[in-house]
Structures are given as structure tokens and as C-alpha cells.
Motif scaffolding. Structure first.
Motif, short mmCIF file in Angstrom:
data_model
loop_
_atom_site.label_atom_id
_atom_site.label_comp_id
_atom_site.label_asym_id
_atom_site.label_seq_id
_atom_site.Cartn_x
_atom_site.Cartn_y
_atom_site.Cartn_z
N UNK A 31 33.55 15.58 77.04
CA UNK A 31 33.18 15.04 78.32
C UNK A 31 34.18 13.96 78.68
N UNK A 34 36.43 12.10 76.27
CA UNK A 34 35.82 11.69 75.01
C UNK A 34 35.69 12.91 74.13
N UNK A 35 35.93 12.75 72.86
CA UNK A 35 35.85 13.91 71.98
C UNK A 35 34.40 14.22 71.64
N UNK A 36 33.50 13.34 72.08
CA UNK A 36 32.09 13.53 71.75
C UNK A 36 31.41 14.20 72.93
N UNK A 37 31.01 15.43 72.78
CA UNK A 37 30.44 16.16 73.90
C UNK A 37 28.94 16.25 73.82
N UNK A 40 27.12 17.74 70.23
CA UNK A 40 27.04 17.15 68.89
C UNK A 40 25.60 16.85 68.47
N UNK B 196 27.02 14.04 80.65
CA UNK B 196 28.05 14.92 81.21
C UNK B 196 27.50 15.82 82.33
N UNK B 459 26.42 8.45 71.64
CA UNK B 459 27.67 8.92 72.26
C UNK B 459 28.49 7.77 72.79
#
Lengths: 154, 508
Positions: A31, A34-37, A40, B196, B459
Motif C-alpha cells: 500500500x 509501504x511494504x506492509x500490505x 499480512x 488501503x 501497520x
């Protein structure tokens, strides 16, 4: 402890965990740089749930074979009728309206719980179906499905 | 402004006439909920959320949130009062935290001292309510001052700690409690991801896009689950009601119980503060303490007034103590406070450290209303206890269908969707079977509520650290929380392995 229930529940939870893990593969994994979507969190939880339920299923094989408890007789008939009535009540709530639906449901409920005293049941059902509707819709200005249109009341 | 000024302002809010009416309704309904077997504080609060939402529709957003929370908090501690009535008169606890009260309370009733027992329970609850309110006043500011410095990593770890604590203490099997917690967190991921905007696990079903509504799940699991249990097990209330003679306790009774009330209140308050340990643990613990320090422990179980005073004060104080983590940290520590947190979120009020700066009127209004509510309960309970005892006699055959009606009505009035009604009925059936087999339900609801917050904080923390999970261990406060959380799981496990009996919290 109920071995059969625990085992099947464990298998269901295991399947649910695995399904969440598999399905989270289809969710976009990043997103805005960011590598964290969004994938996870459900993936990790799915993994956790699978591991925990594996442990539960494994544990059920080690339960001591306990002496058969005397089976308590459960009242499935009454439960079935009331549950079915509740499902129908909920399903048709918007078609038949709150007052009629509630009245019918309460009548069935009261009479299933205990036969007889039909006038008392009628009275209580009427008071609650009209009372709740009146208080909520006319006094508190809330909104509930009213009477069905084909009755031509409004 | 100083704390005293804030409190006086809060008292001003609580004394507005409509808020007085809300407190009164809350404590009255709470007492009835506590008295009726079959609905506990959790389902009572869950069922009332939609009704309060409509009743307060005419007020501004902040006022309506204040009034509703005032009412719901009233139900919570009112139920603690009411629960004692059935314990004493009928030997069946109206809600689970009054189990200990049956030991000596029913014995006292059999000796013809039911009135004294009820009066002491009411006085003890009142004192405990005051103690926990004073604690709340003094702890709220410093705690939220600390909490405001937490970053996302600390918050995530704090929530892990909270969930672990609940799982470690809930139910007979920690494994099952953990499974339920994780399931709750997973169910919370259904719907549109708030970071998102991606739809997750929705499969094109429109109702799933907004996620599973916690209110629907909570009403289904707690209220309907309990109803189904009553139907299936043919539970009734055919016990013999003990007679109430005089409701004023004698001087000797008051003298005997004064110490027990004081100790029970303080102990209960601190136990209520801990996540996971709720009113049940508090009442058990205070009973044991009273028995330990008593000059003749032999009289416990045979109608000792201390055995009523201590647990009844403790469970009320714990109900007040449990409000602190909710108000200051934004983290519920028990099933009932989890549901109250859902109510906060419904009103778009985020409980937590900012509550006291963003919504001082709400925060202090609720705290002050607890004082007003406790006073009302004392006034109500002393003369009206005979009337409440009559409520116990409500026949189950009328009660059961009516609870289903109010569940359907409550959920529909907020959600306007048949899908939610079906989900609620499904949750009811699942709730019955799960709790019958020792899968505790509160962790699931707690997971459902904390899930989105937990994920967002995780996050955010990982975005700060560029995807490095070590951030949770590198921040000292976060590490501390994680260690405490792990201990919470490990210690009961070790105790169990060594053959010790571990007290568990059935409410949570």
C-alpha cells in the motif's frame, strides 16, 4: 470435555484458518510504497488459528476416555420450533411489517414454551407488538417496517 | 483546570435533567437485568445500545454520546446490585459475579436475615462504587498522560497484552480461549481495509463490505446464546423464594461488615483494573481474604455477614475499576467493557488518552454520573428490594420470546438489514454450542472490536520501521508489554502443570 465436538470444532477452525491464509494471498500486498500490505494481518492470524486448532485436534486424541456421562435430555423440539419461528420472523420482517411479524412470533413463542392461557398470550403479544412499534416509531421517531402495503392501511 | 474543577463540571453535566433520567433508567434496567437469570450485564448492555441510540437522536453528537454512555454504565453497575438479590433469596446467582454471594447470602436468608443481607449488599455496593469512582478520578489523568506518549508499536503491544490476559484467564481451556480470540480478530478483517481501501474476504456480497457488525455478533452470541440454553435445558425459576422481613441491618451487622466492605472495595477496584480479571475474580478473591483474616473462619458458609459484604463490594468496585483501562487507554478489559467500547465507537468517540482532552464533558460527565447512579441505586434498593424480588418471578415462558423479540428489534433498529438478523441468529446458535463446550465467547467479541485498531497500529508501526518486525521488541515499553502479556499466558499454564487450581473468570 466433549471429545467429538472439540475435534470437529478444531477441524472447522483449522479449515477457517487455512482458508484465510490462502485467500489473503489474493489481497494486494503493498500500500502506497509501504511494504506492509492489507494481507499480512489476516495471513499471520490465519496461520496462528491453524496452529492453535491443530493443537486442539491433536489434544482430542489424548483426552482420557471418560465414563459416559448420563445423557442430559435436551429439549430439541421446543428449540427447533422457536428457532424456526425466529428465522421466519427475521426473514419476513420487511415483508409483513414489524407489528404483524412480532405478534405472530410472540404467539408461537409463548404457546411453544407452554400450552394454554391463550388469552394472556394474546394480550401480551398485542401489547408488546403494538407498544414497541408505537413507542419506537411515534414517540422516539425511529424507523421500523410498518404495515404491509397490500393491507391498504396507509 | 484542576481535576476538582473538571469533576464539578462533570457533575453539572450529570445533573442535567435528561441525564438524571438516563442514569435512573440505566440503573433501574440494570437492576432488573441483574435480577433476571438468563440475561447478564453483557447482553443487557448490548441490547440497550440501539434503544439508547434512538432515544438520544434529538441531542447533539457529544451530548447524545454522553447520555448513552451514562445509561449503559448505569446498566453495568446496576446489574452488579441486582445480581446479589437472586443470590441471596433464591440461591441462584442472577449474574456470574454473584456466585460467591450465594455461599453466605442464602444461609442468612434461611436464618431469616434476608433483609439484612440485601441491605448490606446494597450498602457495600454503594461504598464500593464511591471508592472506584474516587480511584477513577485520581488515576484517569496520570494514566492518560502516560498513554498519550504511546506510539503505534506500544499500542499494538498493549492490545496484545490485553488479549493475552483475557485469553489466559477466560474459561477452562486457554487453548480454546486463544482460538476464539484469533477467530474474533480474523472476523474483524472482513470488509474494506481502512488503510488501503482494498476489499477483503467479501466475495462480492454487498453486506460484507462494511464488515461484520460487532453489535450483531454480541447480541447473537450473548443474549440469544443464553436464551437457547434456557430453552434446551428447560431452565426455569421454580426455586423457593426466601422471605424478606426487615430491610434495615442492625448496628451489629453494620459493625461486622464495615471492615469487609472497605477491604472488598479496595481489592475489587485494583483487580478490576487488571485486564482479563473481572468482577468474578474480584469477588472470589475478596471472599477468600475475608475468610483468611477472620477471627473465626468457621462461620463462613453458615451465614456470615462479611461473606456477603466483601464479595458484593468487590464486584461493584471491579466494575468501576474496569472502566479505567477503557476510558484512559481505550482498551476494554472485560466482555462488558468491550461492548461499551463498541458503543463509544458507534458515536464516533474514540476512548483512550485523548478522551479527557477531546471530550472532557463526556468523560467527566460519565464519571460523575457513576456517583449519582450509585446514590440512586442505594435509595432504590433499600425500600424497593421487595419489588425487585418480584421480578424474579417473571415466568420464563414469557421472558424467552420477549428477549428474542428485543434482540431482533435492537439489531434491526440499528442495522436495517435482514442479513444482520440472520447473522445474529446464526451467532446465537454458534454461541450456545461453543460456550457449552467451554469455548469462551468474550474473547471473540473483544477480538472483533480490537481487530481493526490492532491492525492499524501494527501497520503504522511497521511502516515506520520499514517492515522490520523487530520494532516491537526494540521499543522498551512495547517490549515490556509483550513480556507481561507472555507471562500472563505462561504463569497460569505453569501453575496448572504444577497441579494448582487456577481461578478463572467466566464473565470474560
Amino acid at each position: 470435555m466433549n471429545r467429538t465436538f472439540d475435534r470437529y470444532a478444531g477441524i472447522v477452525f483449522l479449515a477457517a484458518g487455512a482458508a484465510f491464509m490462502l485467500e489473503s494471498k489474493n489481497i494486494s500486498s503493498s500500500a502506497y510504497g509501504s511494504s506492509i500490505g492489507a494481507n499480512i494481518f489476516p495471513f499471520v492470524l490465519g496461520l496462528l488459528l491453524s496452529l492453535l486448532s491443530l493443537r486442539l485436534v491433536y489434544g482430542t486424541f489424548r483426552y482420557k476416555r471418560q465414563e459416559e456421562k448420563k445423557k442430559e435430555s435436551l429439549d430439541y423440539k421446543r428449540f427447533g420450533i422457536i428457532l424456526a419461528a425466529a428465522v421466519l420472523y427475521a426473514f419476513f420482517l420487511e415483508e409483513i411489517g414489524f407489528v404483524i411479524g412480532t405478534f405472530l412470533f410472540l404467539m408461537i413463542g409463548f404457546q411453544t414454551m407452554q400450552r394454554g392461557r391463550i388469552w394472556v398470550s394474546l394480550l401480551i403479544s398485542a401489547v408488546f407488538s403494538f407498544g414497541v412499534y408505537y413507542l419506537f416509531v411515534h414517540v422516539l421517531d425511529g424507523s421500523l417496517p410498518g404495515f404491509p402495503a397490500w393491507l391498504g392501511l396507509t | 483546570m484542576s481535576t476538582v474543577e473538571y469533576l464539578l463540571n462533570g457533575l453539572g453535566t450529570a445533573m442535567q435533567w435528561h441525564n438524571i433520567a438516563f442514569v435512573f433508567m440505566g440503573v433501574l434496567i440494570g437492576t432488573v437485568v441483574g435480577v433476571l437469570p438468563g440475561i447478564g450485564p453483557m447482553s443487557g448492555v448490548a441490547l440497550l445500545i440501539p434503544i439508547t441510540a434512538t432515544m438520544t437522536a434529538g441531542l447533539g453528537p457529544e451530548e447524545s454520546a454522553t447520555s448513552s454512555i451514562i445509561l449503559l454504565a448505569g446498566v453495568y453497575y446496576g446489574a452488579m446490585y441486582g445480581g446479589s438479590t437472586t443470590s441471596i433469596l433464591l440461591n441462584t446467582p442472577g449474574e456470574s459475579s454473584s456466585v460467591v454471594t450465594t455461599l453466605d447470602g442464602y444461609q442468612m436468608a434461611k436464618q431469616g436475615r434476608a433483609g439484612a443481607a440485601l441491605a448490606i449488599a446494597a450498602i457495600g455496593s454503594f461504598v464500593a462504587g464511591l471508592v472506584s469512582m474516587i480511584g477513577l478520578v485520581f488515576l484517569a489523568k496520570p494514566l492518560s498522560a502516560i498513554a498519550i506518549r504511546f506510539g503505534p508499536a506500544e499500542y499494538f503491544s498493549l492490545m496484545v497484552l490485553g488479549l493475552f490476559a483475557i485469553s489466559g484467564l477466560a474459561g477452562k481451556s486457554m487453548l480454546k480461549a486463544l482460538i476464539m480470540t484469533v477467530t474474533g480478530l480474523l472476523l474483524a478483517t472482513i470488509g474494506i481495509d481502512s488503510v488501503s481501501g482494498v476489499a477483503r474476504f467479501t466475495y462480492g456480497i454487498p453486506q460484507l463490505y462494511q464488515g461484520l457488525e460487532f453489535l450483531t455478533v454480541a447480541v447473537g452470541m450473548f443474549a440469544l446464546g443464553e436464551v437457547f440454553k434456557t430453552i434446551l435445558h428447560r431452565e426455569g425459576n421454580d426455586g423457593e423464594l426466601a422471605k424478606i422481613n426487615r430491610v434495615t441491618p442492625t448496628k451489629q451487622d453494620l459493625k461486622d461488615s464495615a471492615g469487609a466492605i472497605g477491604r472488598g472495595s479496595v481489592l475489587g477496584f485494583f483487580i478490576g483494573l487488571l485486564p482479563g480479571a473481572g468482577a468474578i475474580l474480584a469477588s472470589f478473591f475478596s471472599y477468600i481474604v475475608e475468610k483468611k483474616i477472620s477471627k473465626n473462619p468457621g462461620k463462613f458458609g453458615k451465614g456470615a455477614i462479611e461473606g456477603v459484604a466483601a464479595p458484593e463490594s468487590a464486584n461493584n468496585a471491579a466494575a468501576g475499576g474496569a472502566m479505567i483501562p477503557l476510558l484512559t487507554l481505550g482498551i476494554p478489559s472485560s466482555g462488558t467493557t468491550a461492548i461499551m467500547m463498541g458503543a463509544f465507537i458507534m458515536y464516533n468517540v474514540q476512548p483512550g488518552p485523548l478522551l479527557f482532552t477531546d471530550h472532557p464533558q463526556l468523560a467527566w460527565g460519565v464519571i460523575a454520573s457513576m456517583f449519582v447512579g450509585n446514590l440512586m441505586l442505594l435509595v432504590l434498593n433499600m425500600p424497593l428490594v421487595r419489588l425487585f424480588a418480584k421480578v424474579i418471578e417473571t415466568p420464563t415462558k414469557y421472558l424467552i420470546p420477549l428477549i428474542i423479540l428485543f434482540s431482533v428489534f435492537g439489531v434491526y433498529a440499528v442495522q436495517y438489514s435482514v442479513f444482520d438478523l440472520m447473522l445474529m441468529l446464526g451467532c446465537g446458535v454458534a454461541g450456545y454450542y461453543l460456550s457449552k463446550n467451554d469455548f469462551p465467547l468474550a474473547p471473540l467479541v473483544l477480538g472483533l472490536i480490537l481487530g481493526p485498531m490492532m491492525e492499524n497500529n501494527m501497520r503504522r508501526a511497521l511502516t515506520i520501521s520499514n517492515g522490520d518486525f523487530a520494532i516491537f521488541l526494540q521499543k522498551p515499553v512495547s517490549l515490556l508489554f509483550l513480556i507481561i502479556g507472555a507471562l500472563w499466558l505462561v504463569i497460569p499454564l505453569v501453575l496448572k502443570l504444577r497441579g494448582k487450581k487456577v481461578l478463572i473468570n467466566e464473565e470474560a
